[in-house]
Design an enzyme around this catalytic site. Structure first.
Site, PDB file in Angstrom:
ATOM      1  N   GLY A   1     150.935  -4.023  -8.027  1.00  0.00           N
ATOM      2  CA  GLY A   1     149.956  -3.279  -7.244  1.00  0.00           C
ATOM      3  C   GLY A   1     149.793  -3.704  -5.799  1.00  0.00           C
ATOM      4  O   GLY A   1     148.890  -3.214  -5.118  1.00  0.00           O
TER       5      GLY A   1
ATOM      6  N   LEU B   1     149.036  -2.045 -11.761  1.00  0.00           N
ATOM      7  CA  LEU B   1     148.081  -2.140 -10.654  1.00  0.00           C
ATOM      8  C   LEU B   1     147.763  -3.597 -10.321  1.00  0.00           C
ATOM      9  O   LEU B   1     147.338  -3.908  -9.220  1.00  0.00           O
ATOM     10  CB  LEU B   1     146.774  -1.415 -10.990  1.00  0.00           C
ATOM     11  CG  LEU B   1     146.789   0.108 -11.129  1.00  0.00           C
ATOM     12  CD1 LEU B   1     145.371   0.646 -11.169  1.00  0.00           C
ATOM     13  CD2 LEU B   1     147.542   0.777 -10.008  1.00  0.00           C
TER      14      LEU B   1
ATOM     15  N   LYS C   1     132.196   0.210  -6.504  1.00  0.00           N
ATOM     16  CA  LYS C   1     132.778   1.461  -5.999  1.00  0.00           C
ATOM     17  C   LYS C   1     132.064   2.716  -6.502  1.00  0.00           C
ATOM     18  O   LYS C   1     131.979   3.700  -5.791  1.00  0.00           O
ATOM     19  CB  LYS C   1     134.253   1.543  -6.394  1.00  0.00           C
ATOM     20  CG  LYS C   1     135.110   0.477  -5.730  1.00  0.00           C
ATOM     21  CD  LYS C   1     136.566   0.668  -6.130  1.00  0.00           C
ATOM     22  CE  LYS C   1     137.403  -0.524  -5.736  1.00  0.00           C
ATOM     23  NZ  LYS C   1     138.818  -0.322  -6.005  1.00  0.00           N
TER      24      LYS C   1
ATOM     25  N   ALA D   1     141.575   3.539 -19.298  1.00  0.00           N
ATOM     26  CA  ALA D   1     140.731   4.665 -18.879  1.00  0.00           C
ATOM     27  C   ALA D   1     139.383   4.139 -18.389  1.00  0.00           C
ATOM     28  O   ALA D   1     138.337   4.738 -18.619  1.00  0.00           O
ATOM     29  CB  ALA D   1     140.562   5.657 -20.025  1.00  0.00           C
TER      30      ALA D   1
END
Ligand code: ATR
Length: 281
Positions: free
Chosen positions: A242, A219, A47, A130
């Protein structure tokens, strides 16, 4: 979910999965373009790499810094109508360009709202993770004007960098590193902990009790209930996995490619049958 949606709309399209090594991503995108694919979805670890490999970034990909959907479209100059009038008699091949979109970020907001009936504006949240998914989630939630984001990550420096980016891009949102000192509305897991059987919970319950949050969103959708969600349910929290986010990012991609409204119910049923082997509702 896409093949079920194509069938439901009577479209003679197919959605196929391909395993691509990161170093071959540019060649894979060029190959799909040459074969006149309608589009692509990309997942980990492509991505971020795709941001530099598409011809054009649509606003969503620019803002969220990641591409999970590509649409191949004919640019105005290369439309088939140009063929006959091309000087010199040799028809120019149609110009096709790869346009990068991000449908993940909005899907998170839609899914959290739908599955947890949570008002994001003004909410206080604890975000676990993160990495790629965690940063995108934190920034997208900040854009919803949440009041406060507490960021916890195994590698603390990444949470610190994320907090700094939130402060820079969304100054009204308070971003802090570490566990919240008071109750929150939502705990969101964006780490990969929970994917493998036997993984520990990403939340250190000695530092933050699940009794101090109203809801927990994970998620991860497979397994359907991670250790974190199980513990949250036992503590009386509202929970969701998710799957809703997966559904909504797919539905948006479907609409980008086909220009038609996505048949959400068909897609949700197909996902549940494929992933869990049954309908859950
Ligand atoms: P993704 O794109 O899915 O977010 P990623 O960028 O590799 O993938 O991020 C994985 C996240 O899970 C990170 O927050 C990572 O923590 P680090 O930044 O410290 O690597 C977290 N994670 C993965 N394995 C973990 C573990 N065993 N314990 C705690 N956190 C873990």
């Amino acid at each position: 979910m896409h093949n079920a949606a194509f069938a439901a709309l009577g479209l003679d399209w197919r959605y196929l999965a391909f395993e691509v090594e990161p170093q071959n991503l540019g060649a894979a995108i060029a190959g799909a373009k040459a074969m006149q694919f309608a589009g692509l979805n990309l997942t980990v670890p492509h991505k971020l790499l795709a941001v530099d490999l598409v011809d054009v970034l649509e606003a969503s990909a620019k803002i969220w810094g990641a591409v999970n959907t590509i649409k191949f479209e004919r640019s105005a100059g290369g439309s088939p109508a140009n063929f006959s009038g091309h000087a010199g008699g040799t028809p120019a091949p149609p110009e096709i360009r790869a346009v990068g979109y991000n449908t993940d970020a909005d899907a998170l907001v839609t899914a959290v709202g739908e599955d947890l009936q949570l008002e994001l504006r003004g909410a206080r949240m604890l975000l676990l993770g993160a990495g790629g998914a965690g940063c995108a989630a934190a920034l997208r939630l900040a854009a919803e004007n949440v009041a406060e984001l507490f960021l916890v990550n195994r590698t603390r420096s990444k949470a610190e960098a994320l907090a700094a980016e939130i402060k820079r891009r969304f100054p009204p949102v308070r971003a802090a590193v570490g566990y919240p000192p008071a109750a929150v509305d939502l705990v969101l897991n964006a780490t990969s902990l929970g994917l493998r059987p036997g993984d520990p919970s990403p939340l250190d319950e000695k530092q933050f009790s699940l009794k101090r949050t109203r809801a927990v969103y994970d998620l991860i959708y497979n397994p359907a209930e991670t250790a974190l969600l199980q513990a949250a349910r036992a503590n009386g929290c509202q929970t969701a996995n998710g799957l809703g986010m997966l559904l909504h990012q797919g539905a948006k991609a479907f609409e980008i490619w086909t220009g038609k409204p996505a048949p959400l119910d068909v897609m949700r049923r197909a996902l549940e049958q494929t992933i869990y082997g049954h309908d859950r509702k």
